[in-house]
Design a protein around this motif. Structure first.
Motif, PDB file in Angstrom:
ATOM      1  N   LEU A 127      10.855 -31.801  36.621  1.00  0.00           N
ATOM      2  CA  LEU A 127      10.892 -30.518  35.984  1.00  0.00           C
ATOM      3  C   LEU A 127      11.996 -30.261  35.236  1.00  0.00           C
ATOM      4  CD1 LEU A 127       9.592 -27.923  35.654  1.00  0.00           C
ATOM      5  CD2 LEU A 127      10.249 -27.263  37.962  1.00  0.00           C
ATOM      6  N   ARG A 128      13.099 -30.853  35.910  1.00  0.00           N
ATOM      7  CA  ARG A 128      14.618 -30.449  35.277  1.00  0.00           C
ATOM      8  C   ARG A 128      14.602 -31.344  34.105  1.00  0.00           C
ATOM      9  NH1 ARG A 128      18.776 -31.636  38.980  1.00  0.00           N
ATOM     10  NH2 ARG A 128      19.396 -29.630  39.109  1.00  0.00           N
ATOM     11  N   ARG A 129      14.021 -32.274  34.044  1.00  0.00           N
ATOM     12  CA  ARG A 129      14.274 -33.388  32.582  1.00  0.00           C
ATOM     13  C   ARG A 129      13.227 -32.811  31.866  1.00  0.00           C
ATOM     14  NH1 ARG A 129      12.130 -37.453  34.767  1.00  0.00           N
ATOM     15  NH2 ARG A 129      10.062 -37.406  33.975  1.00  0.00           N
ATOM     16  N   GLU A 130      11.996 -32.502  32.136  1.00  0.00           N
ATOM     17  CA  GLU A 130      11.143 -31.690  31.122  1.00  0.00           C
ATOM     18  C   GLU A 130      11.527 -30.520  30.530  1.00  0.00           C
ATOM     19  OE1 GLU A 130       8.579 -33.728  29.484  1.00  0.00           O
ATOM     20  OE2 GLU A 130       9.073 -35.566  30.746  1.00  0.00           O
ATOM     21  N   ALA A 131      12.219 -29.720  31.281  1.00  0.00           N
ATOM     22  CA  ALA A 131      12.523 -28.422  30.699  1.00  0.00           C
ATOM     23  C   ALA A 131      13.637 -28.658  29.884  1.00  0.00           C
ATOM     24  CB  ALA A 131      12.995 -27.655  32.147  1.00  0.00           C
ATOM     25  N   ARG A 132      14.568 -29.461  30.134  1.00  0.00           N
ATOM     26  CA  ARG A 132      15.638 -29.872  29.151  1.00  0.00           C
ATOM     27  C   ARG A 132      15.254 -30.461  27.777  1.00  0.00           C
ATOM     28  NH1 ARG A 132      21.241 -31.078  31.903  1.00  0.00           N
ATOM     29  NH2 ARG A 132      21.338 -29.537  33.328  1.00  0.00           N
ATOM     30  N   ASP A 133      14.116 -31.250  27.935  1.00  0.00           N
ATOM     31  CA  ASP A 133      13.643 -31.820  26.766  1.00  0.00           C
ATOM     32  C   ASP A 133      12.875 -30.842  26.159  1.00  0.00           C
ATOM     33  OD1 ASP A 133      14.741 -34.236  27.399  1.00  0.00           O
ATOM     34  OD2 ASP A 133      12.666 -35.039  28.032  1.00  0.00           O
ATOM     35  N   PHE A 134      12.196 -30.096  26.581  1.00  0.00           N
ATOM     36  CA  PHE A 134      11.427 -28.921  26.201  1.00  0.00           C
ATOM     37  C   PHE A 134      12.418 -28.061  25.279  1.00  0.00           C
ATOM     38  CE2 PHE A 134       9.619 -24.543  26.343  1.00  0.00           C
ATOM     39  CZ  PHE A 134       8.420 -24.736  25.444  1.00  0.00           C
ATOM     40  N   ILE A 139      14.481 -26.279  20.116  1.00  0.00           N
ATOM     41  CA  ILE A 139      15.738 -25.920  19.385  1.00  0.00           C
ATOM     42  C   ILE A 139      15.752 -26.834  17.889  1.00  0.00           C
ATOM     43  CG2 ILE A 139      18.320 -26.099  19.061  1.00  0.00           C
ATOM     44  CD1 ILE A 139      18.430 -25.515  21.883  1.00  0.00           C
ATOM     45  N   ALA A 140      15.179 -27.892  18.032  1.00  0.00           N
ATOM     46  CA  ALA A 140      15.191 -29.007  16.984  1.00  0.00           C
ATOM     47  C   ALA A 140      14.059 -28.386  15.943  1.00  0.00           C
ATOM     48  CB  ALA A 140      14.555 -30.190  17.452  1.00  0.00           C
ATOM     49  N   ASP A 141      12.895 -28.004  16.711  1.00  0.00           N
ATOM     50  CA  ASP A 141      11.658 -27.511  15.685  1.00  0.00           C
ATOM     51  C   ASP A 141      12.229 -26.181  14.902  1.00  0.00           C
ATOM     52  OD1 ASP A 141      10.124 -29.423  16.704  1.00  0.00           O
ATOM     53  OD2 ASP A 141       8.924 -28.030  18.163  1.00  0.00           O
ATOM     54  N   LEU A 142      12.919 -25.242  15.772  1.00  0.00           N
ATOM     55  CA  LEU A 142      13.279 -24.137  15.214  1.00  0.00           C
ATOM     56  C   LEU A 142      14.399 -24.209  14.136  1.00  0.00           C
ATOM     57  CD1 LEU A 142      13.226 -21.701  18.436  1.00  0.00           C
ATOM     58  CD2 LEU A 142      11.377 -21.657  16.304  1.00  0.00           C
ATOM     59  N   THR A 143      15.368 -25.073  14.303  1.00  0.00           N
ATOM     60  CA  THR A 143      16.496 -25.259  13.423  1.00  0.00           C
ATOM     61  C   THR A 143      15.851 -25.923  12.263  1.00  0.00           C
ATOM     62  OG1 THR A 143      17.044 -27.323  14.594  1.00  0.00           O
ATOM     63  CG2 THR A 143      18.323 -25.222  14.931  1.00  0.00           C
ATOM     64  N   ASP A 144      14.706 -26.807  12.114  1.00  0.00           N
ATOM     65  CA  ASP A 144      14.073 -27.349  11.090  1.00  0.00           C
ATOM     66  C   ASP A 144      13.339 -26.357  10.269  1.00  0.00           C
ATOM     67  OD1 ASP A 144      14.871 -29.656  11.395  1.00  0.00           O
ATOM     68  OD2 ASP A 144      12.820 -30.524  12.300  1.00  0.00           O
ATOM     69  N   MET A 145      12.748 -25.197  11.007  1.00  0.00           N
ATOM     70  CA  MET A 145      12.126 -24.054  10.173  1.00  0.00           C
ATOM     71  C   MET A 145      12.828 -22.905   9.866  1.00  0.00           C
ATOM     72  SD  MET A 145       8.630 -23.480  12.671  1.00  0.00           S
ATOM     73  CE  MET A 145       9.392 -23.562  14.210  1.00  0.00           C
ATOM     74  N   ALA A 150      20.835 -23.786  12.876  1.00  0.00           N
ATOM     75  CA  ALA A 150      21.910 -25.047  13.645  1.00  0.00           C
ATOM     76  C   ALA A 150      23.206 -24.739  13.440  1.00  0.00           C
ATOM     77  CB  ALA A 150      21.396 -26.209  12.938  1.00  0.00           C
ATOM     78  N   ASP A 151      23.506 -23.968  12.864  1.00  0.00           N
ATOM     79  CA  ASP A 151      25.036 -23.220  12.765  1.00  0.00           C
ATOM     80  C   ASP A 151      25.388 -22.175  13.624  1.00  0.00           C
ATOM     81  OD1 ASP A 151      25.319 -25.544  10.786  1.00  0.00           O
ATOM     82  OD2 ASP A 151      24.620 -23.961   9.097  1.00  0.00           O
ATOM     83  N   ASN A 152      24.514 -21.574  14.346  1.00  0.00           N
ATOM     84  CA  ASN A 152      24.531 -20.557  15.131  1.00  0.00           C
ATOM     85  C   ASN A 152      25.495 -21.011  16.570  1.00  0.00           C
ATOM     86  OD1 ASN A 152      24.340 -18.539  17.194  1.00  0.00           O
ATOM     87  ND2 ASN A 152      22.909 -17.406  15.775  1.00  0.00           N
ATOM     88  N   PRO A 153      26.635 -20.338  16.656  1.00  0.00           N
ATOM     89  CA  PRO A 153      27.247 -21.073  18.032  1.00  0.00           C
ATOM     90  C   PRO A 153      26.808 -20.765  19.198  1.00  0.00           C
ATOM     91  CG  PRO A 153      28.650 -19.359  16.791  1.00  0.00           C
ATOM     92  CD  PRO A 153      27.318 -19.565  16.239  1.00  0.00           C
ATOM     93  N   VAL A 154      25.601 -19.534  19.352  1.00  0.00           N
ATOM     94  CA  VAL A 154      25.006 -19.675  20.706  1.00  0.00           C
ATOM     95  C   VAL A 154      23.940 -20.865  20.837  1.00  0.00           C
ATOM     96  CG1 VAL A 154      23.081 -18.225  21.675  1.00  0.00           C
ATOM     97  CG2 VAL A 154      25.056 -17.049  20.420  1.00  0.00           C
ATOM     98  N   ILE A 155      23.426 -21.408  19.672  1.00  0.00           N
ATOM     99  CA  ILE A 155      22.694 -22.342  19.787  1.00  0.00           C
ATOM    100  C   ILE A 155      23.345 -23.933  20.059  1.00  0.00           C
ATOM    101  CG2 ILE A 155      21.334 -24.041  18.543  1.00  0.00           C
ATOM    102  CD1 ILE A 155      19.714 -21.333  19.167  1.00  0.00           C
ATOM    103  N   TRP A 156      24.741 -23.729  19.699  1.00  0.00           N
ATOM    104  CA  TRP A 156      25.566 -24.782  20.029  1.00  0.00           C
ATOM    105  C   TRP A 156      25.787 -24.978  21.389  1.00  0.00           C
ATOM    106  CZ3 TRP A 156      29.945 -23.699  15.982  1.00  0.00           C
ATOM    107  CH2 TRP A 156      29.592 -24.148  14.605  1.00  0.00           C
ATOM    108  N   ASP A 157      26.285 -23.855  22.053  1.00  0.00           N
ATOM    109  CA  ASP A 157      26.583 -23.681  23.327  1.00  0.00           C
ATOM    110  C   ASP A 157      25.230 -23.973  24.383  1.00  0.00           C
ATOM    111  OD1 ASP A 157      28.271 -22.515  25.637  1.00  0.00           O
ATOM    112  OD2 ASP A 157      26.837 -21.012  25.648  1.00  0.00           O
ATOM    113  N   LEU A 158      24.060 -23.450  23.753  1.00  0.00           N
ATOM    114  CA  LEU A 158      22.924 -23.704  24.647  1.00  0.00           C
ATOM    115  C   LEU A 158      22.535 -25.271  24.761  1.00  0.00           C
ATOM    116  CD1 LEU A 158      20.566 -22.515  26.071  1.00  0.00           C
ATOM    117  CD2 LEU A 158      19.476 -22.034  24.062  1.00  0.00           C
TER     118      LEU A 158
END
Length: 165
Positions: A127-134, A139-145, A150-158
């Motif tokens: 569950l830990r591994r899959e939650a982090r992968d998810f 994030i990858a999908d949303l930064t593509d869209m 991708a330049d938001n510091p909150v996203i970097w921290d996350l």
């Protein structure tokens, strides 16, 4: 085997004038990227899913990672018989997902499941591994869209807080 997924809702589009580089944490967690989510046990062919269209997908992924870590606070880890509980509340309703860890296993149930339906059960490490992968996939999908996300510091921290394992 665990599968976590999502779909974005066309009924709740993100505002086109949004500057994703500067969006604050509250907006990222509660106002943007709405859709539906699911956790599925592919071996048992069962799932816990939403069908509302308004669940903030990034917030769900973020909260799921937080919950998995919270369930691991007992220093005895997978040897602990003491149950560890956590809830994921959905902001726009009274519904919630309930997580209970005992030994190395986590039961996942939801308020909207039938009372006679057993919870889904997953290995905590999986569950830990899959939650982090998810989370990283979302994030990858949303930064593509969304340009600038991708330049938001909150996203970097996350991304740094919950790296893939």
């Amino acid at each position: 085997m665990l599968d976590i997924g999502y779909s974005l809702s066309p009924r709740f589009p993100d505002p086109p004038q949004t500057d994703y580089r500067q969006v604050d944490t509250a907006s990222l967690r509660h106002d943007l990227f709405c859709g539906d989510v699911y956790l599925a046990d592919t071996k048992a062919d069962r799932e816990v899913s939403t069908a509302w269209g308004w669940v903030p997908v990034l917030d769900f992924a973020w909260a799921l990672c937080d919950i998995v870590e919270r369930l691991d606070r007992d220093p005895r880890g997978s040897r602990s018989a003491t149950p560890q509980f956590a809830e994921l509340d959905f902001t726009e309703s009274a519904d919630r997902m309930i997580f209970e860890r005992r030994f190395g296993w986590v039961d996942v149930a939801a308020d909207w499941m039938r009372s006679d339906e057993p919870p889904l059960t997953f290995n905590h490490g999986e569950l830990r591994r899959e939650a982090r992968d998810f989370l990283q996939d979302v994030i990858a999908d949303l930064t593509d869209m969304h340009e600038g996300l991708a330049d938001n510091p909150v996203i970097w921290d996350l991304q740094a807080r919950f790296p893939r394992i």
